[in-house]
Structures are given as structure tokens and as C-alpha cells.
Design a protein around this motif. Sequence first.
Motif, mmCIF file in Angstrom:
data_model
loop_
_atom_site.group_PDB
_atom_site.id
_atom_site.type_symbol
_atom_site.label_atom_id
_atom_site.label_comp_id
_atom_site.label_asym_id
_atom_site.label_seq_id
_atom_site.Cartn_x
_atom_site.Cartn_y
_atom_site.Cartn_z
ATOM 1 N N LYS A 38 50.339 -30.060 38.707
ATOM 2 C CA LYS A 38 49.023 -29.786 38.114
ATOM 3 C C LYS A 38 49.016 -28.425 37.436
ATOM 4 C CE LYS A 38 47.301 -28.730 42.757
ATOM 5 N NZ LYS A 38 46.518 -29.321 43.863
ATOM 6 N N ARG A 39 48.173 -28.340 36.409
ATOM 7 C CA ARG A 39 48.030 -27.082 35.661
ATOM 8 C C ARG A 39 46.773 -26.399 36.166
ATOM 9 N NH1 ARG A 39 49.858 -25.395 30.245
ATOM 10 N NH2 ARG A 39 48.255 -24.142 29.220
ATOM 11 N N ILE A 40 46.923 -25.160 36.627
ATOM 12 C CA ILE A 40 45.799 -24.412 37.186
ATOM 13 C C ILE A 40 45.838 -22.981 36.651
ATOM 14 C CG2 ILE A 40 45.674 -25.780 39.311
ATOM 15 C CD1 ILE A 40 47.203 -23.591 40.760
ATOM 16 N N HIS A 41 44.707 -22.296 36.752
ATOM 17 C CA HIS A 41 44.679 -20.877 36.378
ATOM 18 C C HIS A 41 44.379 -20.073 37.637
ATOM 19 C CE1 HIS A 41 43.801 -17.849 32.936
ATOM 20 N NE2 HIS A 41 44.264 -17.249 34.000
ATOM 21 N N LEU A 42 45.385 -19.398 38.167
ATOM 22 C CA LEU A 42 45.236 -18.635 39.406
ATOM 23 C C LEU A 42 44.372 -17.401 39.178
ATOM 24 C CD1 LEU A 42 48.953 -18.590 40.628
ATOM 25 C CD2 LEU A 42 47.067 -19.811 41.721
#
Length: 140
Positions: A38-42
Motif C-alpha cells: 500500500k501507498r501511504i504518507h507517513l
Amino acid sequence: MAIERTLSIIKPDATKRNLTGKINAKFEEAGLRVIAQKRIHLSKAQAGVFYEVHAERPFYDELCDFMASEPVVVQVLEGEGAILKNREVMGATNPAEAAPGTIRAEFAESVGENSVHGSDAPETAAVEISYFFAGLELVG
Ligand code: ADP
Ligand code: MG
């Protein structure tokens, strides 16, 4: 050798340059399967918890800023000896020392902005996978 799972992160320098597919191709060519992704923005705080083991290192603050600067792709790779195999496919931390053909040799920009993370042992792999993925998300 046993089938293992390891946590991989495609880091901000690579997602920014649209390299997700090229990096995944390296994993698949090596026999590693992307079984969750999955693509996430930490947030910086979330990056800080992930890299807590490096909290005393001089580059920690810079590393957390970098990991929160752009989206990342977190993924679970599965395969025979996946933890070590992934470290081989990644190459050395410093791209100047990474073997030809490795992800870091081909794509990394510097020792800090080095395109990928990979777990370094079975214990860290288990902790890191559970930081990002629920058991129900891992279908193999
Ligand atoms: P690896 O990612 O190969 O397991 P480490 O666990 O030693 O490497 O370091 C974690 C991450 O911290 C590296 O991938 C890199 O992004 C960053 N880092 C390591 N060493 C340095 C350094 N000397 N200067 C800046 N950033 C660094
Ligand atoms: Mg490490």
C-alpha cells in the motif's frame, strides 16, 4: 531454505521519481512475491517510531524528515530466504558501495535517500510487518 516474509519500503526518493514498478520488477526477477502493498504518507512521528532503533544516530532527524517528505510504498515480500534475498537485491546502504544491478546501485541518490528499506532479521521482519499490516491483509 524456509519460506519467509520481510517488510520492504519503497522510500520517498523513489516514489517521487515514479520508480515503484521498476523496483518491484527487481523483486519479482529475484523470485520474491509482493504479497501485500500500500501507498501511504507517513507523519514524521510515525517514521520516528519505525526507525526508533536509530534514535541516537546523528542522521535520525534527517531520516525521519525524509521518510515523511513524500508518500512511501510499504510492502510484504515473500519467498525462500526472503529476508536475506531482499537485502541482496537492495544492495549496500551506501549506493557507492552497492553491487552492480542492485536496486541501490541503479536508483539510490545518496546514503540517506537510498530508495528502499528491508528488514534485517526474522525478529525485525515480524515487528515491522505488524507495524504496517493487519494479519487479514496478508493472503500470501
Ligand atoms: P539499511 O537501510 O541498509 O538497513 P541502516 O539500518 O544502517 O541501513 O540505516 C537506516 C537508514 O538510515 C538507511 O537506509 C539510510 O536511509 C539512513 N542512513 C544510514 N546511514 C546514514 C548516514 N550515514 N547518513 C544519512 N543517512 C543514513
Ligand atoms: Mg536497517
